[in-house]
Design a protein around this motif. Structure first.
Motif, mmCIF file in Angstrom:
data_model
loop_
_atom_site.group_PDB
_atom_site.id
_atom_site.type_symbol
_atom_site.label_atom_id
_atom_site.label_comp_id
_atom_site.label_asym_id
_atom_site.label_seq_id
_atom_site.Cartn_x
_atom_site.Cartn_y
_atom_site.Cartn_z
ATOM 1 N N LYS A 15 0.845 -1.188 0.000
ATOM 2 C CA LYS A 15 0.000 0.000 0.000
ATOM 3 C C LYS A 15 0.888 1.248 0.000
ATOM 4 O O LYS A 15 1.878 1.312 0.726
ATOM 5 C CB LYS A 15 -0.905 0.002 1.231
ATOM 6 N N PHE A 16 0.508 2.225 -0.847
ATOM 7 C CA PHE A 16 1.290 3.458 -0.917
ATOM 8 C C PHE A 16 1.305 4.155 0.438
ATOM 9 O O PHE A 16 0.267 4.287 1.107
ATOM 10 C CB PHE A 16 0.699 4.406 -1.974
ATOM 11 N N GLU A 17 2.507 4.607 0.798
ATOM 12 C CA GLU A 17 2.657 5.275 2.085
ATOM 13 C C GLU A 17 3.140 6.714 1.954
ATOM 14 O O GLU A 17 2.564 7.619 2.545
ATOM 15 C CB GLU A 17 3.620 4.482 2.984
ATOM 16 N N GLU A 18 4.219 6.924 1.147
ATOM 17 C CA GLU A 18 4.727 8.294 0.990
ATOM 18 C C GLU A 18 5.666 8.373 -0.212
ATOM 19 O O GLU A 18 6.075 7.359 -0.776
ATOM 20 C CB GLU A 18 5.450 8.753 2.257
ATOM 21 N N VAL A 19 6.002 9.642 -0.544
ATOM 22 C CA VAL A 19 6.956 9.920 -1.616
ATOM 23 C C VAL A 19 8.287 10.287 -0.971
ATOM 24 O O VAL A 19 8.343 11.156 -0.086
ATOM 25 C CB VAL A 19 6.466 11.068 -2.520
ATOM 26 N N LEU A 20 9.354 9.641 -1.410
ATOM 27 C CA LEU A 20 10.679 9.867 -0.848
ATOM 28 C C LEU A 20 11.474 10.818 -1.738
ATOM 29 O O LEU A 20 11.541 10.635 -2.954
ATOM 30 C CB LEU A 20 11.429 8.550 -0.711
ATOM 31 N N ASN A 21 12.080 11.825 -1.131
ATOM 32 C CA ASN A 21 12.930 12.773 -1.853
ATOM 33 C C ASN A 21 14.306 12.164 -2.092
ATOM 34 O O ASN A 21 14.675 11.136 -1.482
ATOM 35 C CB ASN A 21 13.056 14.064 -1.056
ATOM 36 N N GLU A 36 6.086 17.040 -8.852
ATOM 37 C CA GLU A 36 6.588 16.460 -7.599
ATOM 38 C C GLU A 36 5.487 16.308 -6.562
ATOM 39 O O GLU A 36 5.426 15.298 -5.846
ATOM 40 C CB GLU A 36 7.717 17.334 -7.046
ATOM 41 N N ASP A 37 4.579 17.280 -6.474
ATOM 42 C CA ASP A 37 3.528 17.209 -5.463
ATOM 43 C C ASP A 37 2.411 16.237 -5.841
ATOM 44 O O ASP A 37 1.513 15.975 -5.035
ATOM 45 C CB ASP A 37 2.949 18.600 -5.205
ATOM 46 N N LYS A 38 2.445 15.744 -7.090
ATOM 47 C CA LYS A 38 1.452 14.751 -7.514
ATOM 48 C C LYS A 38 2.151 13.510 -8.066
ATOM 49 O O LYS A 38 1.673 12.876 -9.008
ATOM 50 C CB LYS A 38 0.512 15.353 -8.558
ATOM 51 N N ALA A 39 3.294 13.193 -7.439
ATOM 52 C CA ALA A 39 4.097 12.075 -7.932
ATOM 53 C C ALA A 39 3.348 10.748 -7.814
ATOM 54 O O ALA A 39 3.493 9.864 -8.674
ATOM 55 C CB ALA A 39 5.414 12.006 -7.159
ATOM 56 N N TYR A 67 -3.502 13.359 -14.133
ATOM 57 C CA TYR A 67 -2.602 12.206 -13.975
ATOM 58 C C TYR A 67 -1.263 12.599 -13.359
ATOM 59 O O TYR A 67 -0.335 11.786 -13.307
ATOM 60 C CB TYR A 67 -2.358 11.546 -15.338
ATOM 61 N N GLY A 68 -1.119 13.865 -12.937
ATOM 62 C CA GLY A 68 0.099 14.289 -12.256
ATOM 63 C C GLY A 68 1.209 14.729 -13.189
ATOM 64 O O GLY A 68 2.379 14.763 -12.767
ATOM 65 N N TYR A 69 0.869 15.099 -14.422
ATOM 66 C CA TYR A 69 1.886 15.544 -15.383
ATOM 67 C C TYR A 69 1.629 16.999 -15.772
ATOM 68 O O TYR A 69 0.481 17.437 -15.925
ATOM 69 C CB TYR A 69 1.881 14.664 -16.631
ATOM 70 N N GLU A 70 2.721 17.728 -15.957
ATOM 71 C CA GLU A 70 2.679 19.130 -16.375
ATOM 72 C C GLU A 70 3.156 19.230 -17.822
ATOM 73 O O GLU A 70 4.212 18.695 -18.175
ATOM 74 C CB GLU A 70 3.576 19.971 -15.471
#
Length: 294
Positions: free
Chosen positions: A30-36, A87-90, A146-149
């Motif tokens: 399950k998705f938890e977070e985005v890692l930098n 990045e904020d919608k990765a 879809y999280g793309y610019e």
């Protein structure tokens, strides 16, 4: 070597996220977070793992779309799409869309095939920016979810069929040749006008010169006749005219003989020749005067 280091890092529960990318962390699937970017502690024994990495770099996709213009000319439109994941919608970019290139290509085809058939070929070349703007607006609305610019959209080329391209070049060449022929004809016209004006001016000036020369001769003869009659008593104007004609007669004979390329000229020569010439001239003057009086 890199794979070995990564395997050792995972064994000791450490994961590296590269620059310009983000890691997608899951826990038991399950998705938890985005890692930098950087090094992260990832205890896999409790279900944590990095399922993948998503690049944030700017990418470019070139799309070639074949369509038909309003005047029934088949063209290939080449569009360049510059895009990147936000990045904020990765998480949306990673999970919602498996093949962003195919999705972008579908929207580009849809917009181009809806826009170009409304335009004639020449208008399509002139309105490339409007077509690119329409494609960009449609992509921005669709890909944002879809999280793309969409950074920029360019219509880099419109390629007609080779036969159409050859025909366009021939039309352009014929038009340029026609303009060149018109310019050349206009230049020749100006040259001919200027030449005619020059010849007319030369003839006019030559006529003035001849008229002045004849006037000078007449004035000189008149002065000679009057002066000779006044200085030599007993002579008449007729005698003086005969003398002048005799002098001119001998001057003419002298010039004919002095010329190196003179043709043979047969003239009556004798004591009575001058009298005959003078008589003919006088008769001509009298006849002319008679005709003018009548």
């Amino acid at each position: 070597m890199g794979k070995l280091v990564a395997a050792i890092g995972r064994f000791f529960c450490f994961v590296q996220v590269n620059q310009s990318t983000v890691g997608i962390k899951e826990k038991f699937g399950k998705f938890e977070e985005v890692l930098n970017p950087g090094c992260h502690f990832m205890p896999w024994i409790i279900g944590n793992r990095v399922t993948g990495q998503l690049t944030l770099r700017l990418r470019q996709l070139d799309v070639r779309c074949e369509t038909k213009t309003k005047d029934n000319v088949f063209v290939t439109v080449v569009a360049s799409i510059q895009y990147r994941a936000m990045e904020d919608k990765a998480s949306d970019a990673y999970y919602k869309l498996s093949n962003p290139k195919a999705q972008i290509q579908s929207y580009v085809f849809d917009v181009i095939r809806a826009s170009v058939p409304k335009l004639e070929l020449d208008d399509a070349f002139e309105q490339k920016n409007e077509i690119a703007k329409a494609v960009e607006e449609e992509l921005e609305k669709a890909m944002f979810a879809y999280g793309y610019e969409i950074v920029q959209t360019l219509i880099v080329d419109i390629e007609p069929d080779e036969k159409v391209k050859r025909a366009m070049n021939e039309i352009n060449a014929a038009a340029r040749l026609r303009v060149a022929a018109n310019e050349k004809a206009e230049a020749e016209k100006i040259i001919q006008i200027k030449r005619a004006e020059g010849e007319a001016e030369a003839k006019y000036l030559s006529g003035l010169g001849i008229a002045r020369q004849r006037q000078a001769i007449v004035d000189g003869l008149r002065d000679s006749v009057l002066g000779f009659s006044g200085n030599v008593p007993g002579t008449s104007a007729k005698d003086v005219m005969d003398l002048v004609l005799l002098t001119q007669y001998f001057d003419t004979m002298k010039e004919i003989g002095a010329a190196s390329k003179s043709s043979a000229v047969f003239l009556p020569h004798g004591p009575g020749a001058v009298a005959d010439i003078a008589s003919q001239i006088r008769d001509g003057f009298l006849q002319a005067s008679t005709h003018q009086t009548n």
